[in-house]
Design a protein around this motif. Structure first.
Motif, PDB file in Angstrom:
ATOM      1  N   LYS A  24      29.869   4.348 -11.199  1.00  0.00           N
ATOM      2  CA  LYS A  24      29.558   3.516 -12.360  1.00  0.00           C
ATOM      3  C   LYS A  24      28.949   2.182 -11.902  1.00  0.00           C
ATOM      4  O   LYS A  24      29.460   1.100 -12.206  1.00  0.00           O
ATOM      5  N   PRO A  25      27.860   2.240 -11.173  1.00  0.00           N
ATOM      6  CA  PRO A  25      27.297   1.030 -10.572  1.00  0.00           C
ATOM      7  C   PRO A  25      26.888  -0.006 -11.613  1.00  0.00           C
ATOM      8  O   PRO A  25      26.400   0.317 -12.695  1.00  0.00           O
ATOM      9  N   ASP A  26      27.093  -1.267 -11.248  1.00  0.00           N
ATOM     10  CA  ASP A  26      26.685  -2.398 -12.068  1.00  0.00           C
ATOM     11  C   ASP A  26      25.343  -2.915 -11.554  1.00  0.00           C
ATOM     12  O   ASP A  26      24.704  -2.293 -10.698  1.00  0.00           O
ATOM     13  N   ALA A  27      24.921  -4.060 -12.071  1.00  0.00           N
ATOM     14  CA  ALA A  27      23.613  -4.587 -11.690  1.00  0.00           C
ATOM     15  C   ALA A  27      23.537  -4.947 -10.216  1.00  0.00           C
ATOM     16  O   ALA A  27      22.475  -4.823  -9.592  1.00  0.00           O
ATOM     17  N   ASP A  28      24.652  -5.395  -9.639  1.00  0.00           N
ATOM     18  CA  ASP A  28      24.625  -5.743  -8.218  1.00  0.00           C
ATOM     19  C   ASP A  28      24.509  -4.493  -7.356  1.00  0.00           C
ATOM     20  O   ASP A  28      23.714  -4.449  -6.409  1.00  0.00           O
ATOM     21  N   ALA A  29      25.293  -3.481  -7.677  1.00  0.00           N
ATOM     22  CA  ALA A  29      25.247  -2.240  -6.894  1.00  0.00           C
ATOM     23  C   ALA A  29      23.870  -1.591  -6.969  1.00  0.00           C
ATOM     24  O   ALA A  29      23.274  -1.224  -5.947  1.00  0.00           O
ATOM     25  N   LEU A  30      23.351  -1.452  -8.190  1.00  0.00           N
ATOM     26  CA  LEU A  30      22.047  -0.798  -8.349  1.00  0.00           C
ATOM     27  C   LEU A  30      20.912  -1.700  -7.873  1.00  0.00           C
ATOM     28  O   LEU A  30      19.991  -1.242  -7.183  1.00  0.00           O
ATOM     29  N   GLY A  31      20.979  -2.985  -8.219  1.00  0.00           N
ATOM     30  CA  GLY A  31      19.905  -3.896  -7.828  1.00  0.00           C
ATOM     31  C   GLY A  31      19.777  -4.045  -6.329  1.00  0.00           C
ATOM     32  O   GLY A  31      18.662  -4.038  -5.782  1.00  0.00           O
ATOM     33  N   SER A  32      20.913  -4.187  -5.641  1.00  0.00           N
ATOM     34  CA  SER A  32      20.855  -4.312  -4.180  1.00  0.00           C
ATOM     35  C   SER A  32      20.351  -3.015  -3.545  1.00  0.00           C
ATOM     36  O   SER A  32      19.579  -3.050  -2.579  1.00  0.00           O
ATOM     37  N   ILE A 160      11.346  -6.146  -5.867  1.00  0.00           N
ATOM     38  CA  ILE A 160      12.547  -6.385  -5.070  1.00  0.00           C
ATOM     39  C   ILE A 160      13.244  -7.648  -5.566  1.00  0.00           C
ATOM     40  O   ILE A 160      14.469  -7.670  -5.740  1.00  0.00           O
ATOM     41  N   ALA A 161      12.468  -8.693  -5.799  1.00  0.00           N
ATOM     42  CA  ALA A 161      13.035  -9.976  -6.220  1.00  0.00           C
ATOM     43  C   ALA A 161      13.799  -9.845  -7.536  1.00  0.00           C
ATOM     44  O   ALA A 161      14.899 -10.404  -7.689  1.00  0.00           O
ATOM     45  N   GLU A 162      13.257  -9.109  -8.497  1.00  0.00           N
ATOM     46  CA  GLU A 162      13.924  -8.980  -9.795  1.00  0.00           C
ATOM     47  C   GLU A 162      15.190  -8.138  -9.696  1.00  0.00           C
ATOM     48  O   GLU A 162      16.199  -8.447 -10.349  1.00  0.00           O
ATOM     49  N   ALA A 163      15.180  -7.103  -8.866  1.00  0.00           N
ATOM     50  CA  ALA A 163      16.379  -6.285  -8.674  1.00  0.00           C
ATOM     51  C   ALA A 163      17.493  -7.101  -8.020  1.00  0.00           C
ATOM     52  O   ALA A 163      18.655  -7.048  -8.441  1.00  0.00           O
ATOM     53  N   LEU A 164      17.139  -7.873  -7.000  1.00  0.00           N
ATOM     54  CA  LEU A 164      18.137  -8.700  -6.310  1.00  0.00           C
ATOM     55  C   LEU A 164      18.623  -9.830  -7.211  1.00  0.00           C
ATOM     56  O   LEU A 164      19.816 -10.152  -7.223  1.00  0.00           O
ATOM     57  N   TYR A 165      17.725 -10.424  -7.970  1.00  0.00           N
ATOM     58  CA  TYR A 165      18.126 -11.502  -8.876  1.00  0.00           C
ATOM     59  C   TYR A 165      19.130 -10.986  -9.908  1.00  0.00           C
ATOM     60  O   TYR A 165      20.121 -11.665 -10.223  1.00  0.00           O
ATOM     61  N   ALA A 166      18.897  -9.791 -10.437  1.00  0.00           N
ATOM     62  CA  ALA A 166      19.818  -9.209 -11.423  1.00  0.00           C
ATOM     63  C   ALA A 166      21.214  -9.058 -10.841  1.00  0.00           C
ATOM     64  O   ALA A 166      22.221  -9.332 -11.510  1.00  0.00           O
ATOM     65  N   GLY A 167      21.290  -8.634  -9.587  1.00  0.00           N
ATOM     66  CA  GLY A 167      22.584  -8.469  -8.942  1.00  0.00           C
ATOM     67  C   GLY A 167      23.322  -9.784  -8.771  1.00  0.00           C
ATOM     68  O   GLY A 167      24.532  -9.877  -9.036  1.00  0.00           O
ATOM     69  N   ILE A 168      22.598 -10.806  -8.345  1.00  0.00           N
ATOM     70  CA  ILE A 168      23.225 -12.121  -8.144  1.00  0.00           C
ATOM     71  C   ILE A 168      23.601 -12.743  -9.479  1.00  0.00           C
ATOM     72  O   ILE A 168      24.701 -13.295  -9.639  1.00  0.00           O
ATOM     73  N   ALA A 193      10.421 -17.993  -7.020  1.00  0.00           N
ATOM     74  CA  ALA A 193       9.137 -18.394  -6.439  1.00  0.00           C
ATOM     75  C   ALA A 193       8.305 -17.178  -6.053  1.00  0.00           C
ATOM     76  O   ALA A 193       7.067 -17.197  -6.163  1.00  0.00           O
ATOM     77  N   ILE A 194       8.976 -16.118  -5.633  1.00  0.00           N
ATOM     78  CA  ILE A 194       8.281 -14.886  -5.261  1.00  0.00           C
ATOM     79  C   ILE A 194       7.681 -14.218  -6.492  1.00  0.00           C
ATOM     80  O   ILE A 194       6.662 -13.524  -6.422  1.00  0.00           O
ATOM     81  N   GLY A 195       8.304 -14.438  -7.656  1.00  0.00           N
ATOM     82  CA  GLY A 195       7.742 -13.853  -8.871  1.00  0.00           C
ATOM     83  C   GLY A 195       8.743 -13.230  -9.815  1.00  0.00           C
ATOM     84  O   GLY A 195       8.354 -12.677 -10.855  1.00  0.00           O
ATOM     85  N   ALA A 196      10.027 -13.288  -9.491  1.00  0.00           N
ATOM     86  CA  ALA A 196      11.032 -12.722 -10.388  1.00  0.00           C
ATOM     87  C   ALA A 196      10.978 -13.439 -11.737  1.00  0.00           C
ATOM     88  O   ALA A 196      11.042 -14.664 -11.801  1.00  0.00           O
TER      89      ALA A 196
END
Length: 342
Positions: A24-32, A160-168, A193-196
């Motif tokens: 049941k992954p959350d945004a951090d699990a899936l985003g990372s 990548i930036a948007e997936a990682l940002y969602a997790g954080i 800054a990268i574009g997220a």
């Protein structure tokens, strides 16, 4: 990460890689996981992302989501074959192989190189390489750090930036929790800054609710919230019938426990849900009360000091009774009011 140079050498040539995350992954699990997967693909690796179970639809916007293999949706044999052929397995956002259900033993038995990237307490010793610290707010933060350690920051693109940002963003409670450090803001600033598109990500995660989910929230708050004032505790007990009544989907109960914790004076909050096969539990706290210890000792769980999960094989009614009796055992920790900020 210890042995960083050895790890860097290992991934310098194309590998067959499996990335998996907790059930049941959350945004951090899936985003990372998806962020790391995209990076490794750009490095020339063949990557398969495996989720032990399904996950919330509001996470389906992440780049690479369409390629995720959901293990318990008829993909058991396919996943086993991929693991048998893998050169590396990355385990993200969980510290114990039991957190990936039946997939855990398959990963344990695999003879390939295993990598753990996580921030939960008391990690199981099964990995050849570890990037682990409880000082990180999110596993996505650690994935960002790892890419930078490897000298590849310039390879982080918008996806990548948007997936990682969602997790954080989610693992800090939208930057409200005490794990929100200076480094968190620095990393998120770099991702922006990268574009997220931080506004887009927040809307997709927090403001994409079905009508059934909103009605369920109102029902739960009005009919299923119980406050135990003497122990500064509040909890929800949600039955299987409640879930059925509101056509509950995976992710519809996510964040509900935080409403209990938001009540003035509450230091301990819980969410108990009858998932038929077991009662699944989420715990949150403020201050010094460790829900990690509470979950580990009483409900086969664990996690962080102020955020943890557990389960019970009793009925929902029996679990509620056990939970309420436990409050009396912890009265010395729960009876005193929480400290207010000056």
């Amino acid at each position: 990460m210890q042995n960083l140079e050895a790890f860097k050498t290992l991934i310098s040539t194309p590998k067959r890689v499996v990335i998996t995350m907790h059930h049941k992954p959350d945004a951090d699990a899936l985003g990372s996981s998806l962020g790391l997967a995209e990076y490794l693909k750009m490095k020339g690796h063949e990557v398969t992302v495996v989720s032990p179970t399904d996950y919330a639809n509001f996470l389906s916007w992440m780049h690479g989501n369409d390629e995720v293999l959901v293990y318990n949706e008829g993909n058991e044999d396919k996943t086993h074959a991929i693991i048998d052929e893998a050169d590396m397995i990355f385990c993200l956002d969980f510290s114990n192989l039991s957190r990936i259900n039946e997939l855990g033993e398959k990963v344990r038995e695999a003879t390939c190189t295993k990598v753990l990237i996580d921030h939960h307490l008391e990690p199981e010793d099964f990995a050849d390489f570890q990037l682990w610290t409880t000082e990180a707010a999110a596993t996505a933060e650690l994935v960002y750090d790892l890419i930078c350690m490897l000298g590849d920051k310039e390879m982080i693109n918008r996806d990548i930036a948007e997936a990682l940002y969602a997790g954080i963003m989610t693992d800090t409670g939208n930057f409200k929790h005490s794990n929100t450090t200076k480094h968190v803001f620095v990393v998120c600033g770099e991702l922006a800054a990268i574009g997220a598109d931080i506004s887009k990500v927040a809307k997709l995660v927090y403001d994409t609710n079905s009508l059934d989910k909103v009605k369920f929230l109102g029902f739960a708050l009005n009919e299923r919230l119980k406050v135990v004032q003497e122990y500064h505790t509040a909890y929800f007990a949600i039955s299987a019938e409640d879930l059925k009544q509101f056509n509950s989907k995976t992710g519809d109960t996510e964040g509900l426990v935080n409403y209990a914790l938001s009540i003035e004076g509450i230091k301990f909050a819980a969410l108990l849900i009858d998932r038929t096969e077991a009662v699944k539990m989420s715990f949150r706290s403020v201050g010094d009360f460790s829900v990690n210890e509470f979950a580990r000792k009483n409900f086969e769980g664990g996690g962080h000091k102020n955020a943890a999960g557990g389960k019970s094989d009793l009925t929902l009614e029996e679990t509620v009774d056990k939970f309420e009796k436990l409050l009396d055992e912890y009265k010395n920790q729960l009876s005193n009011p929480i400290k207010t900020y000056a």
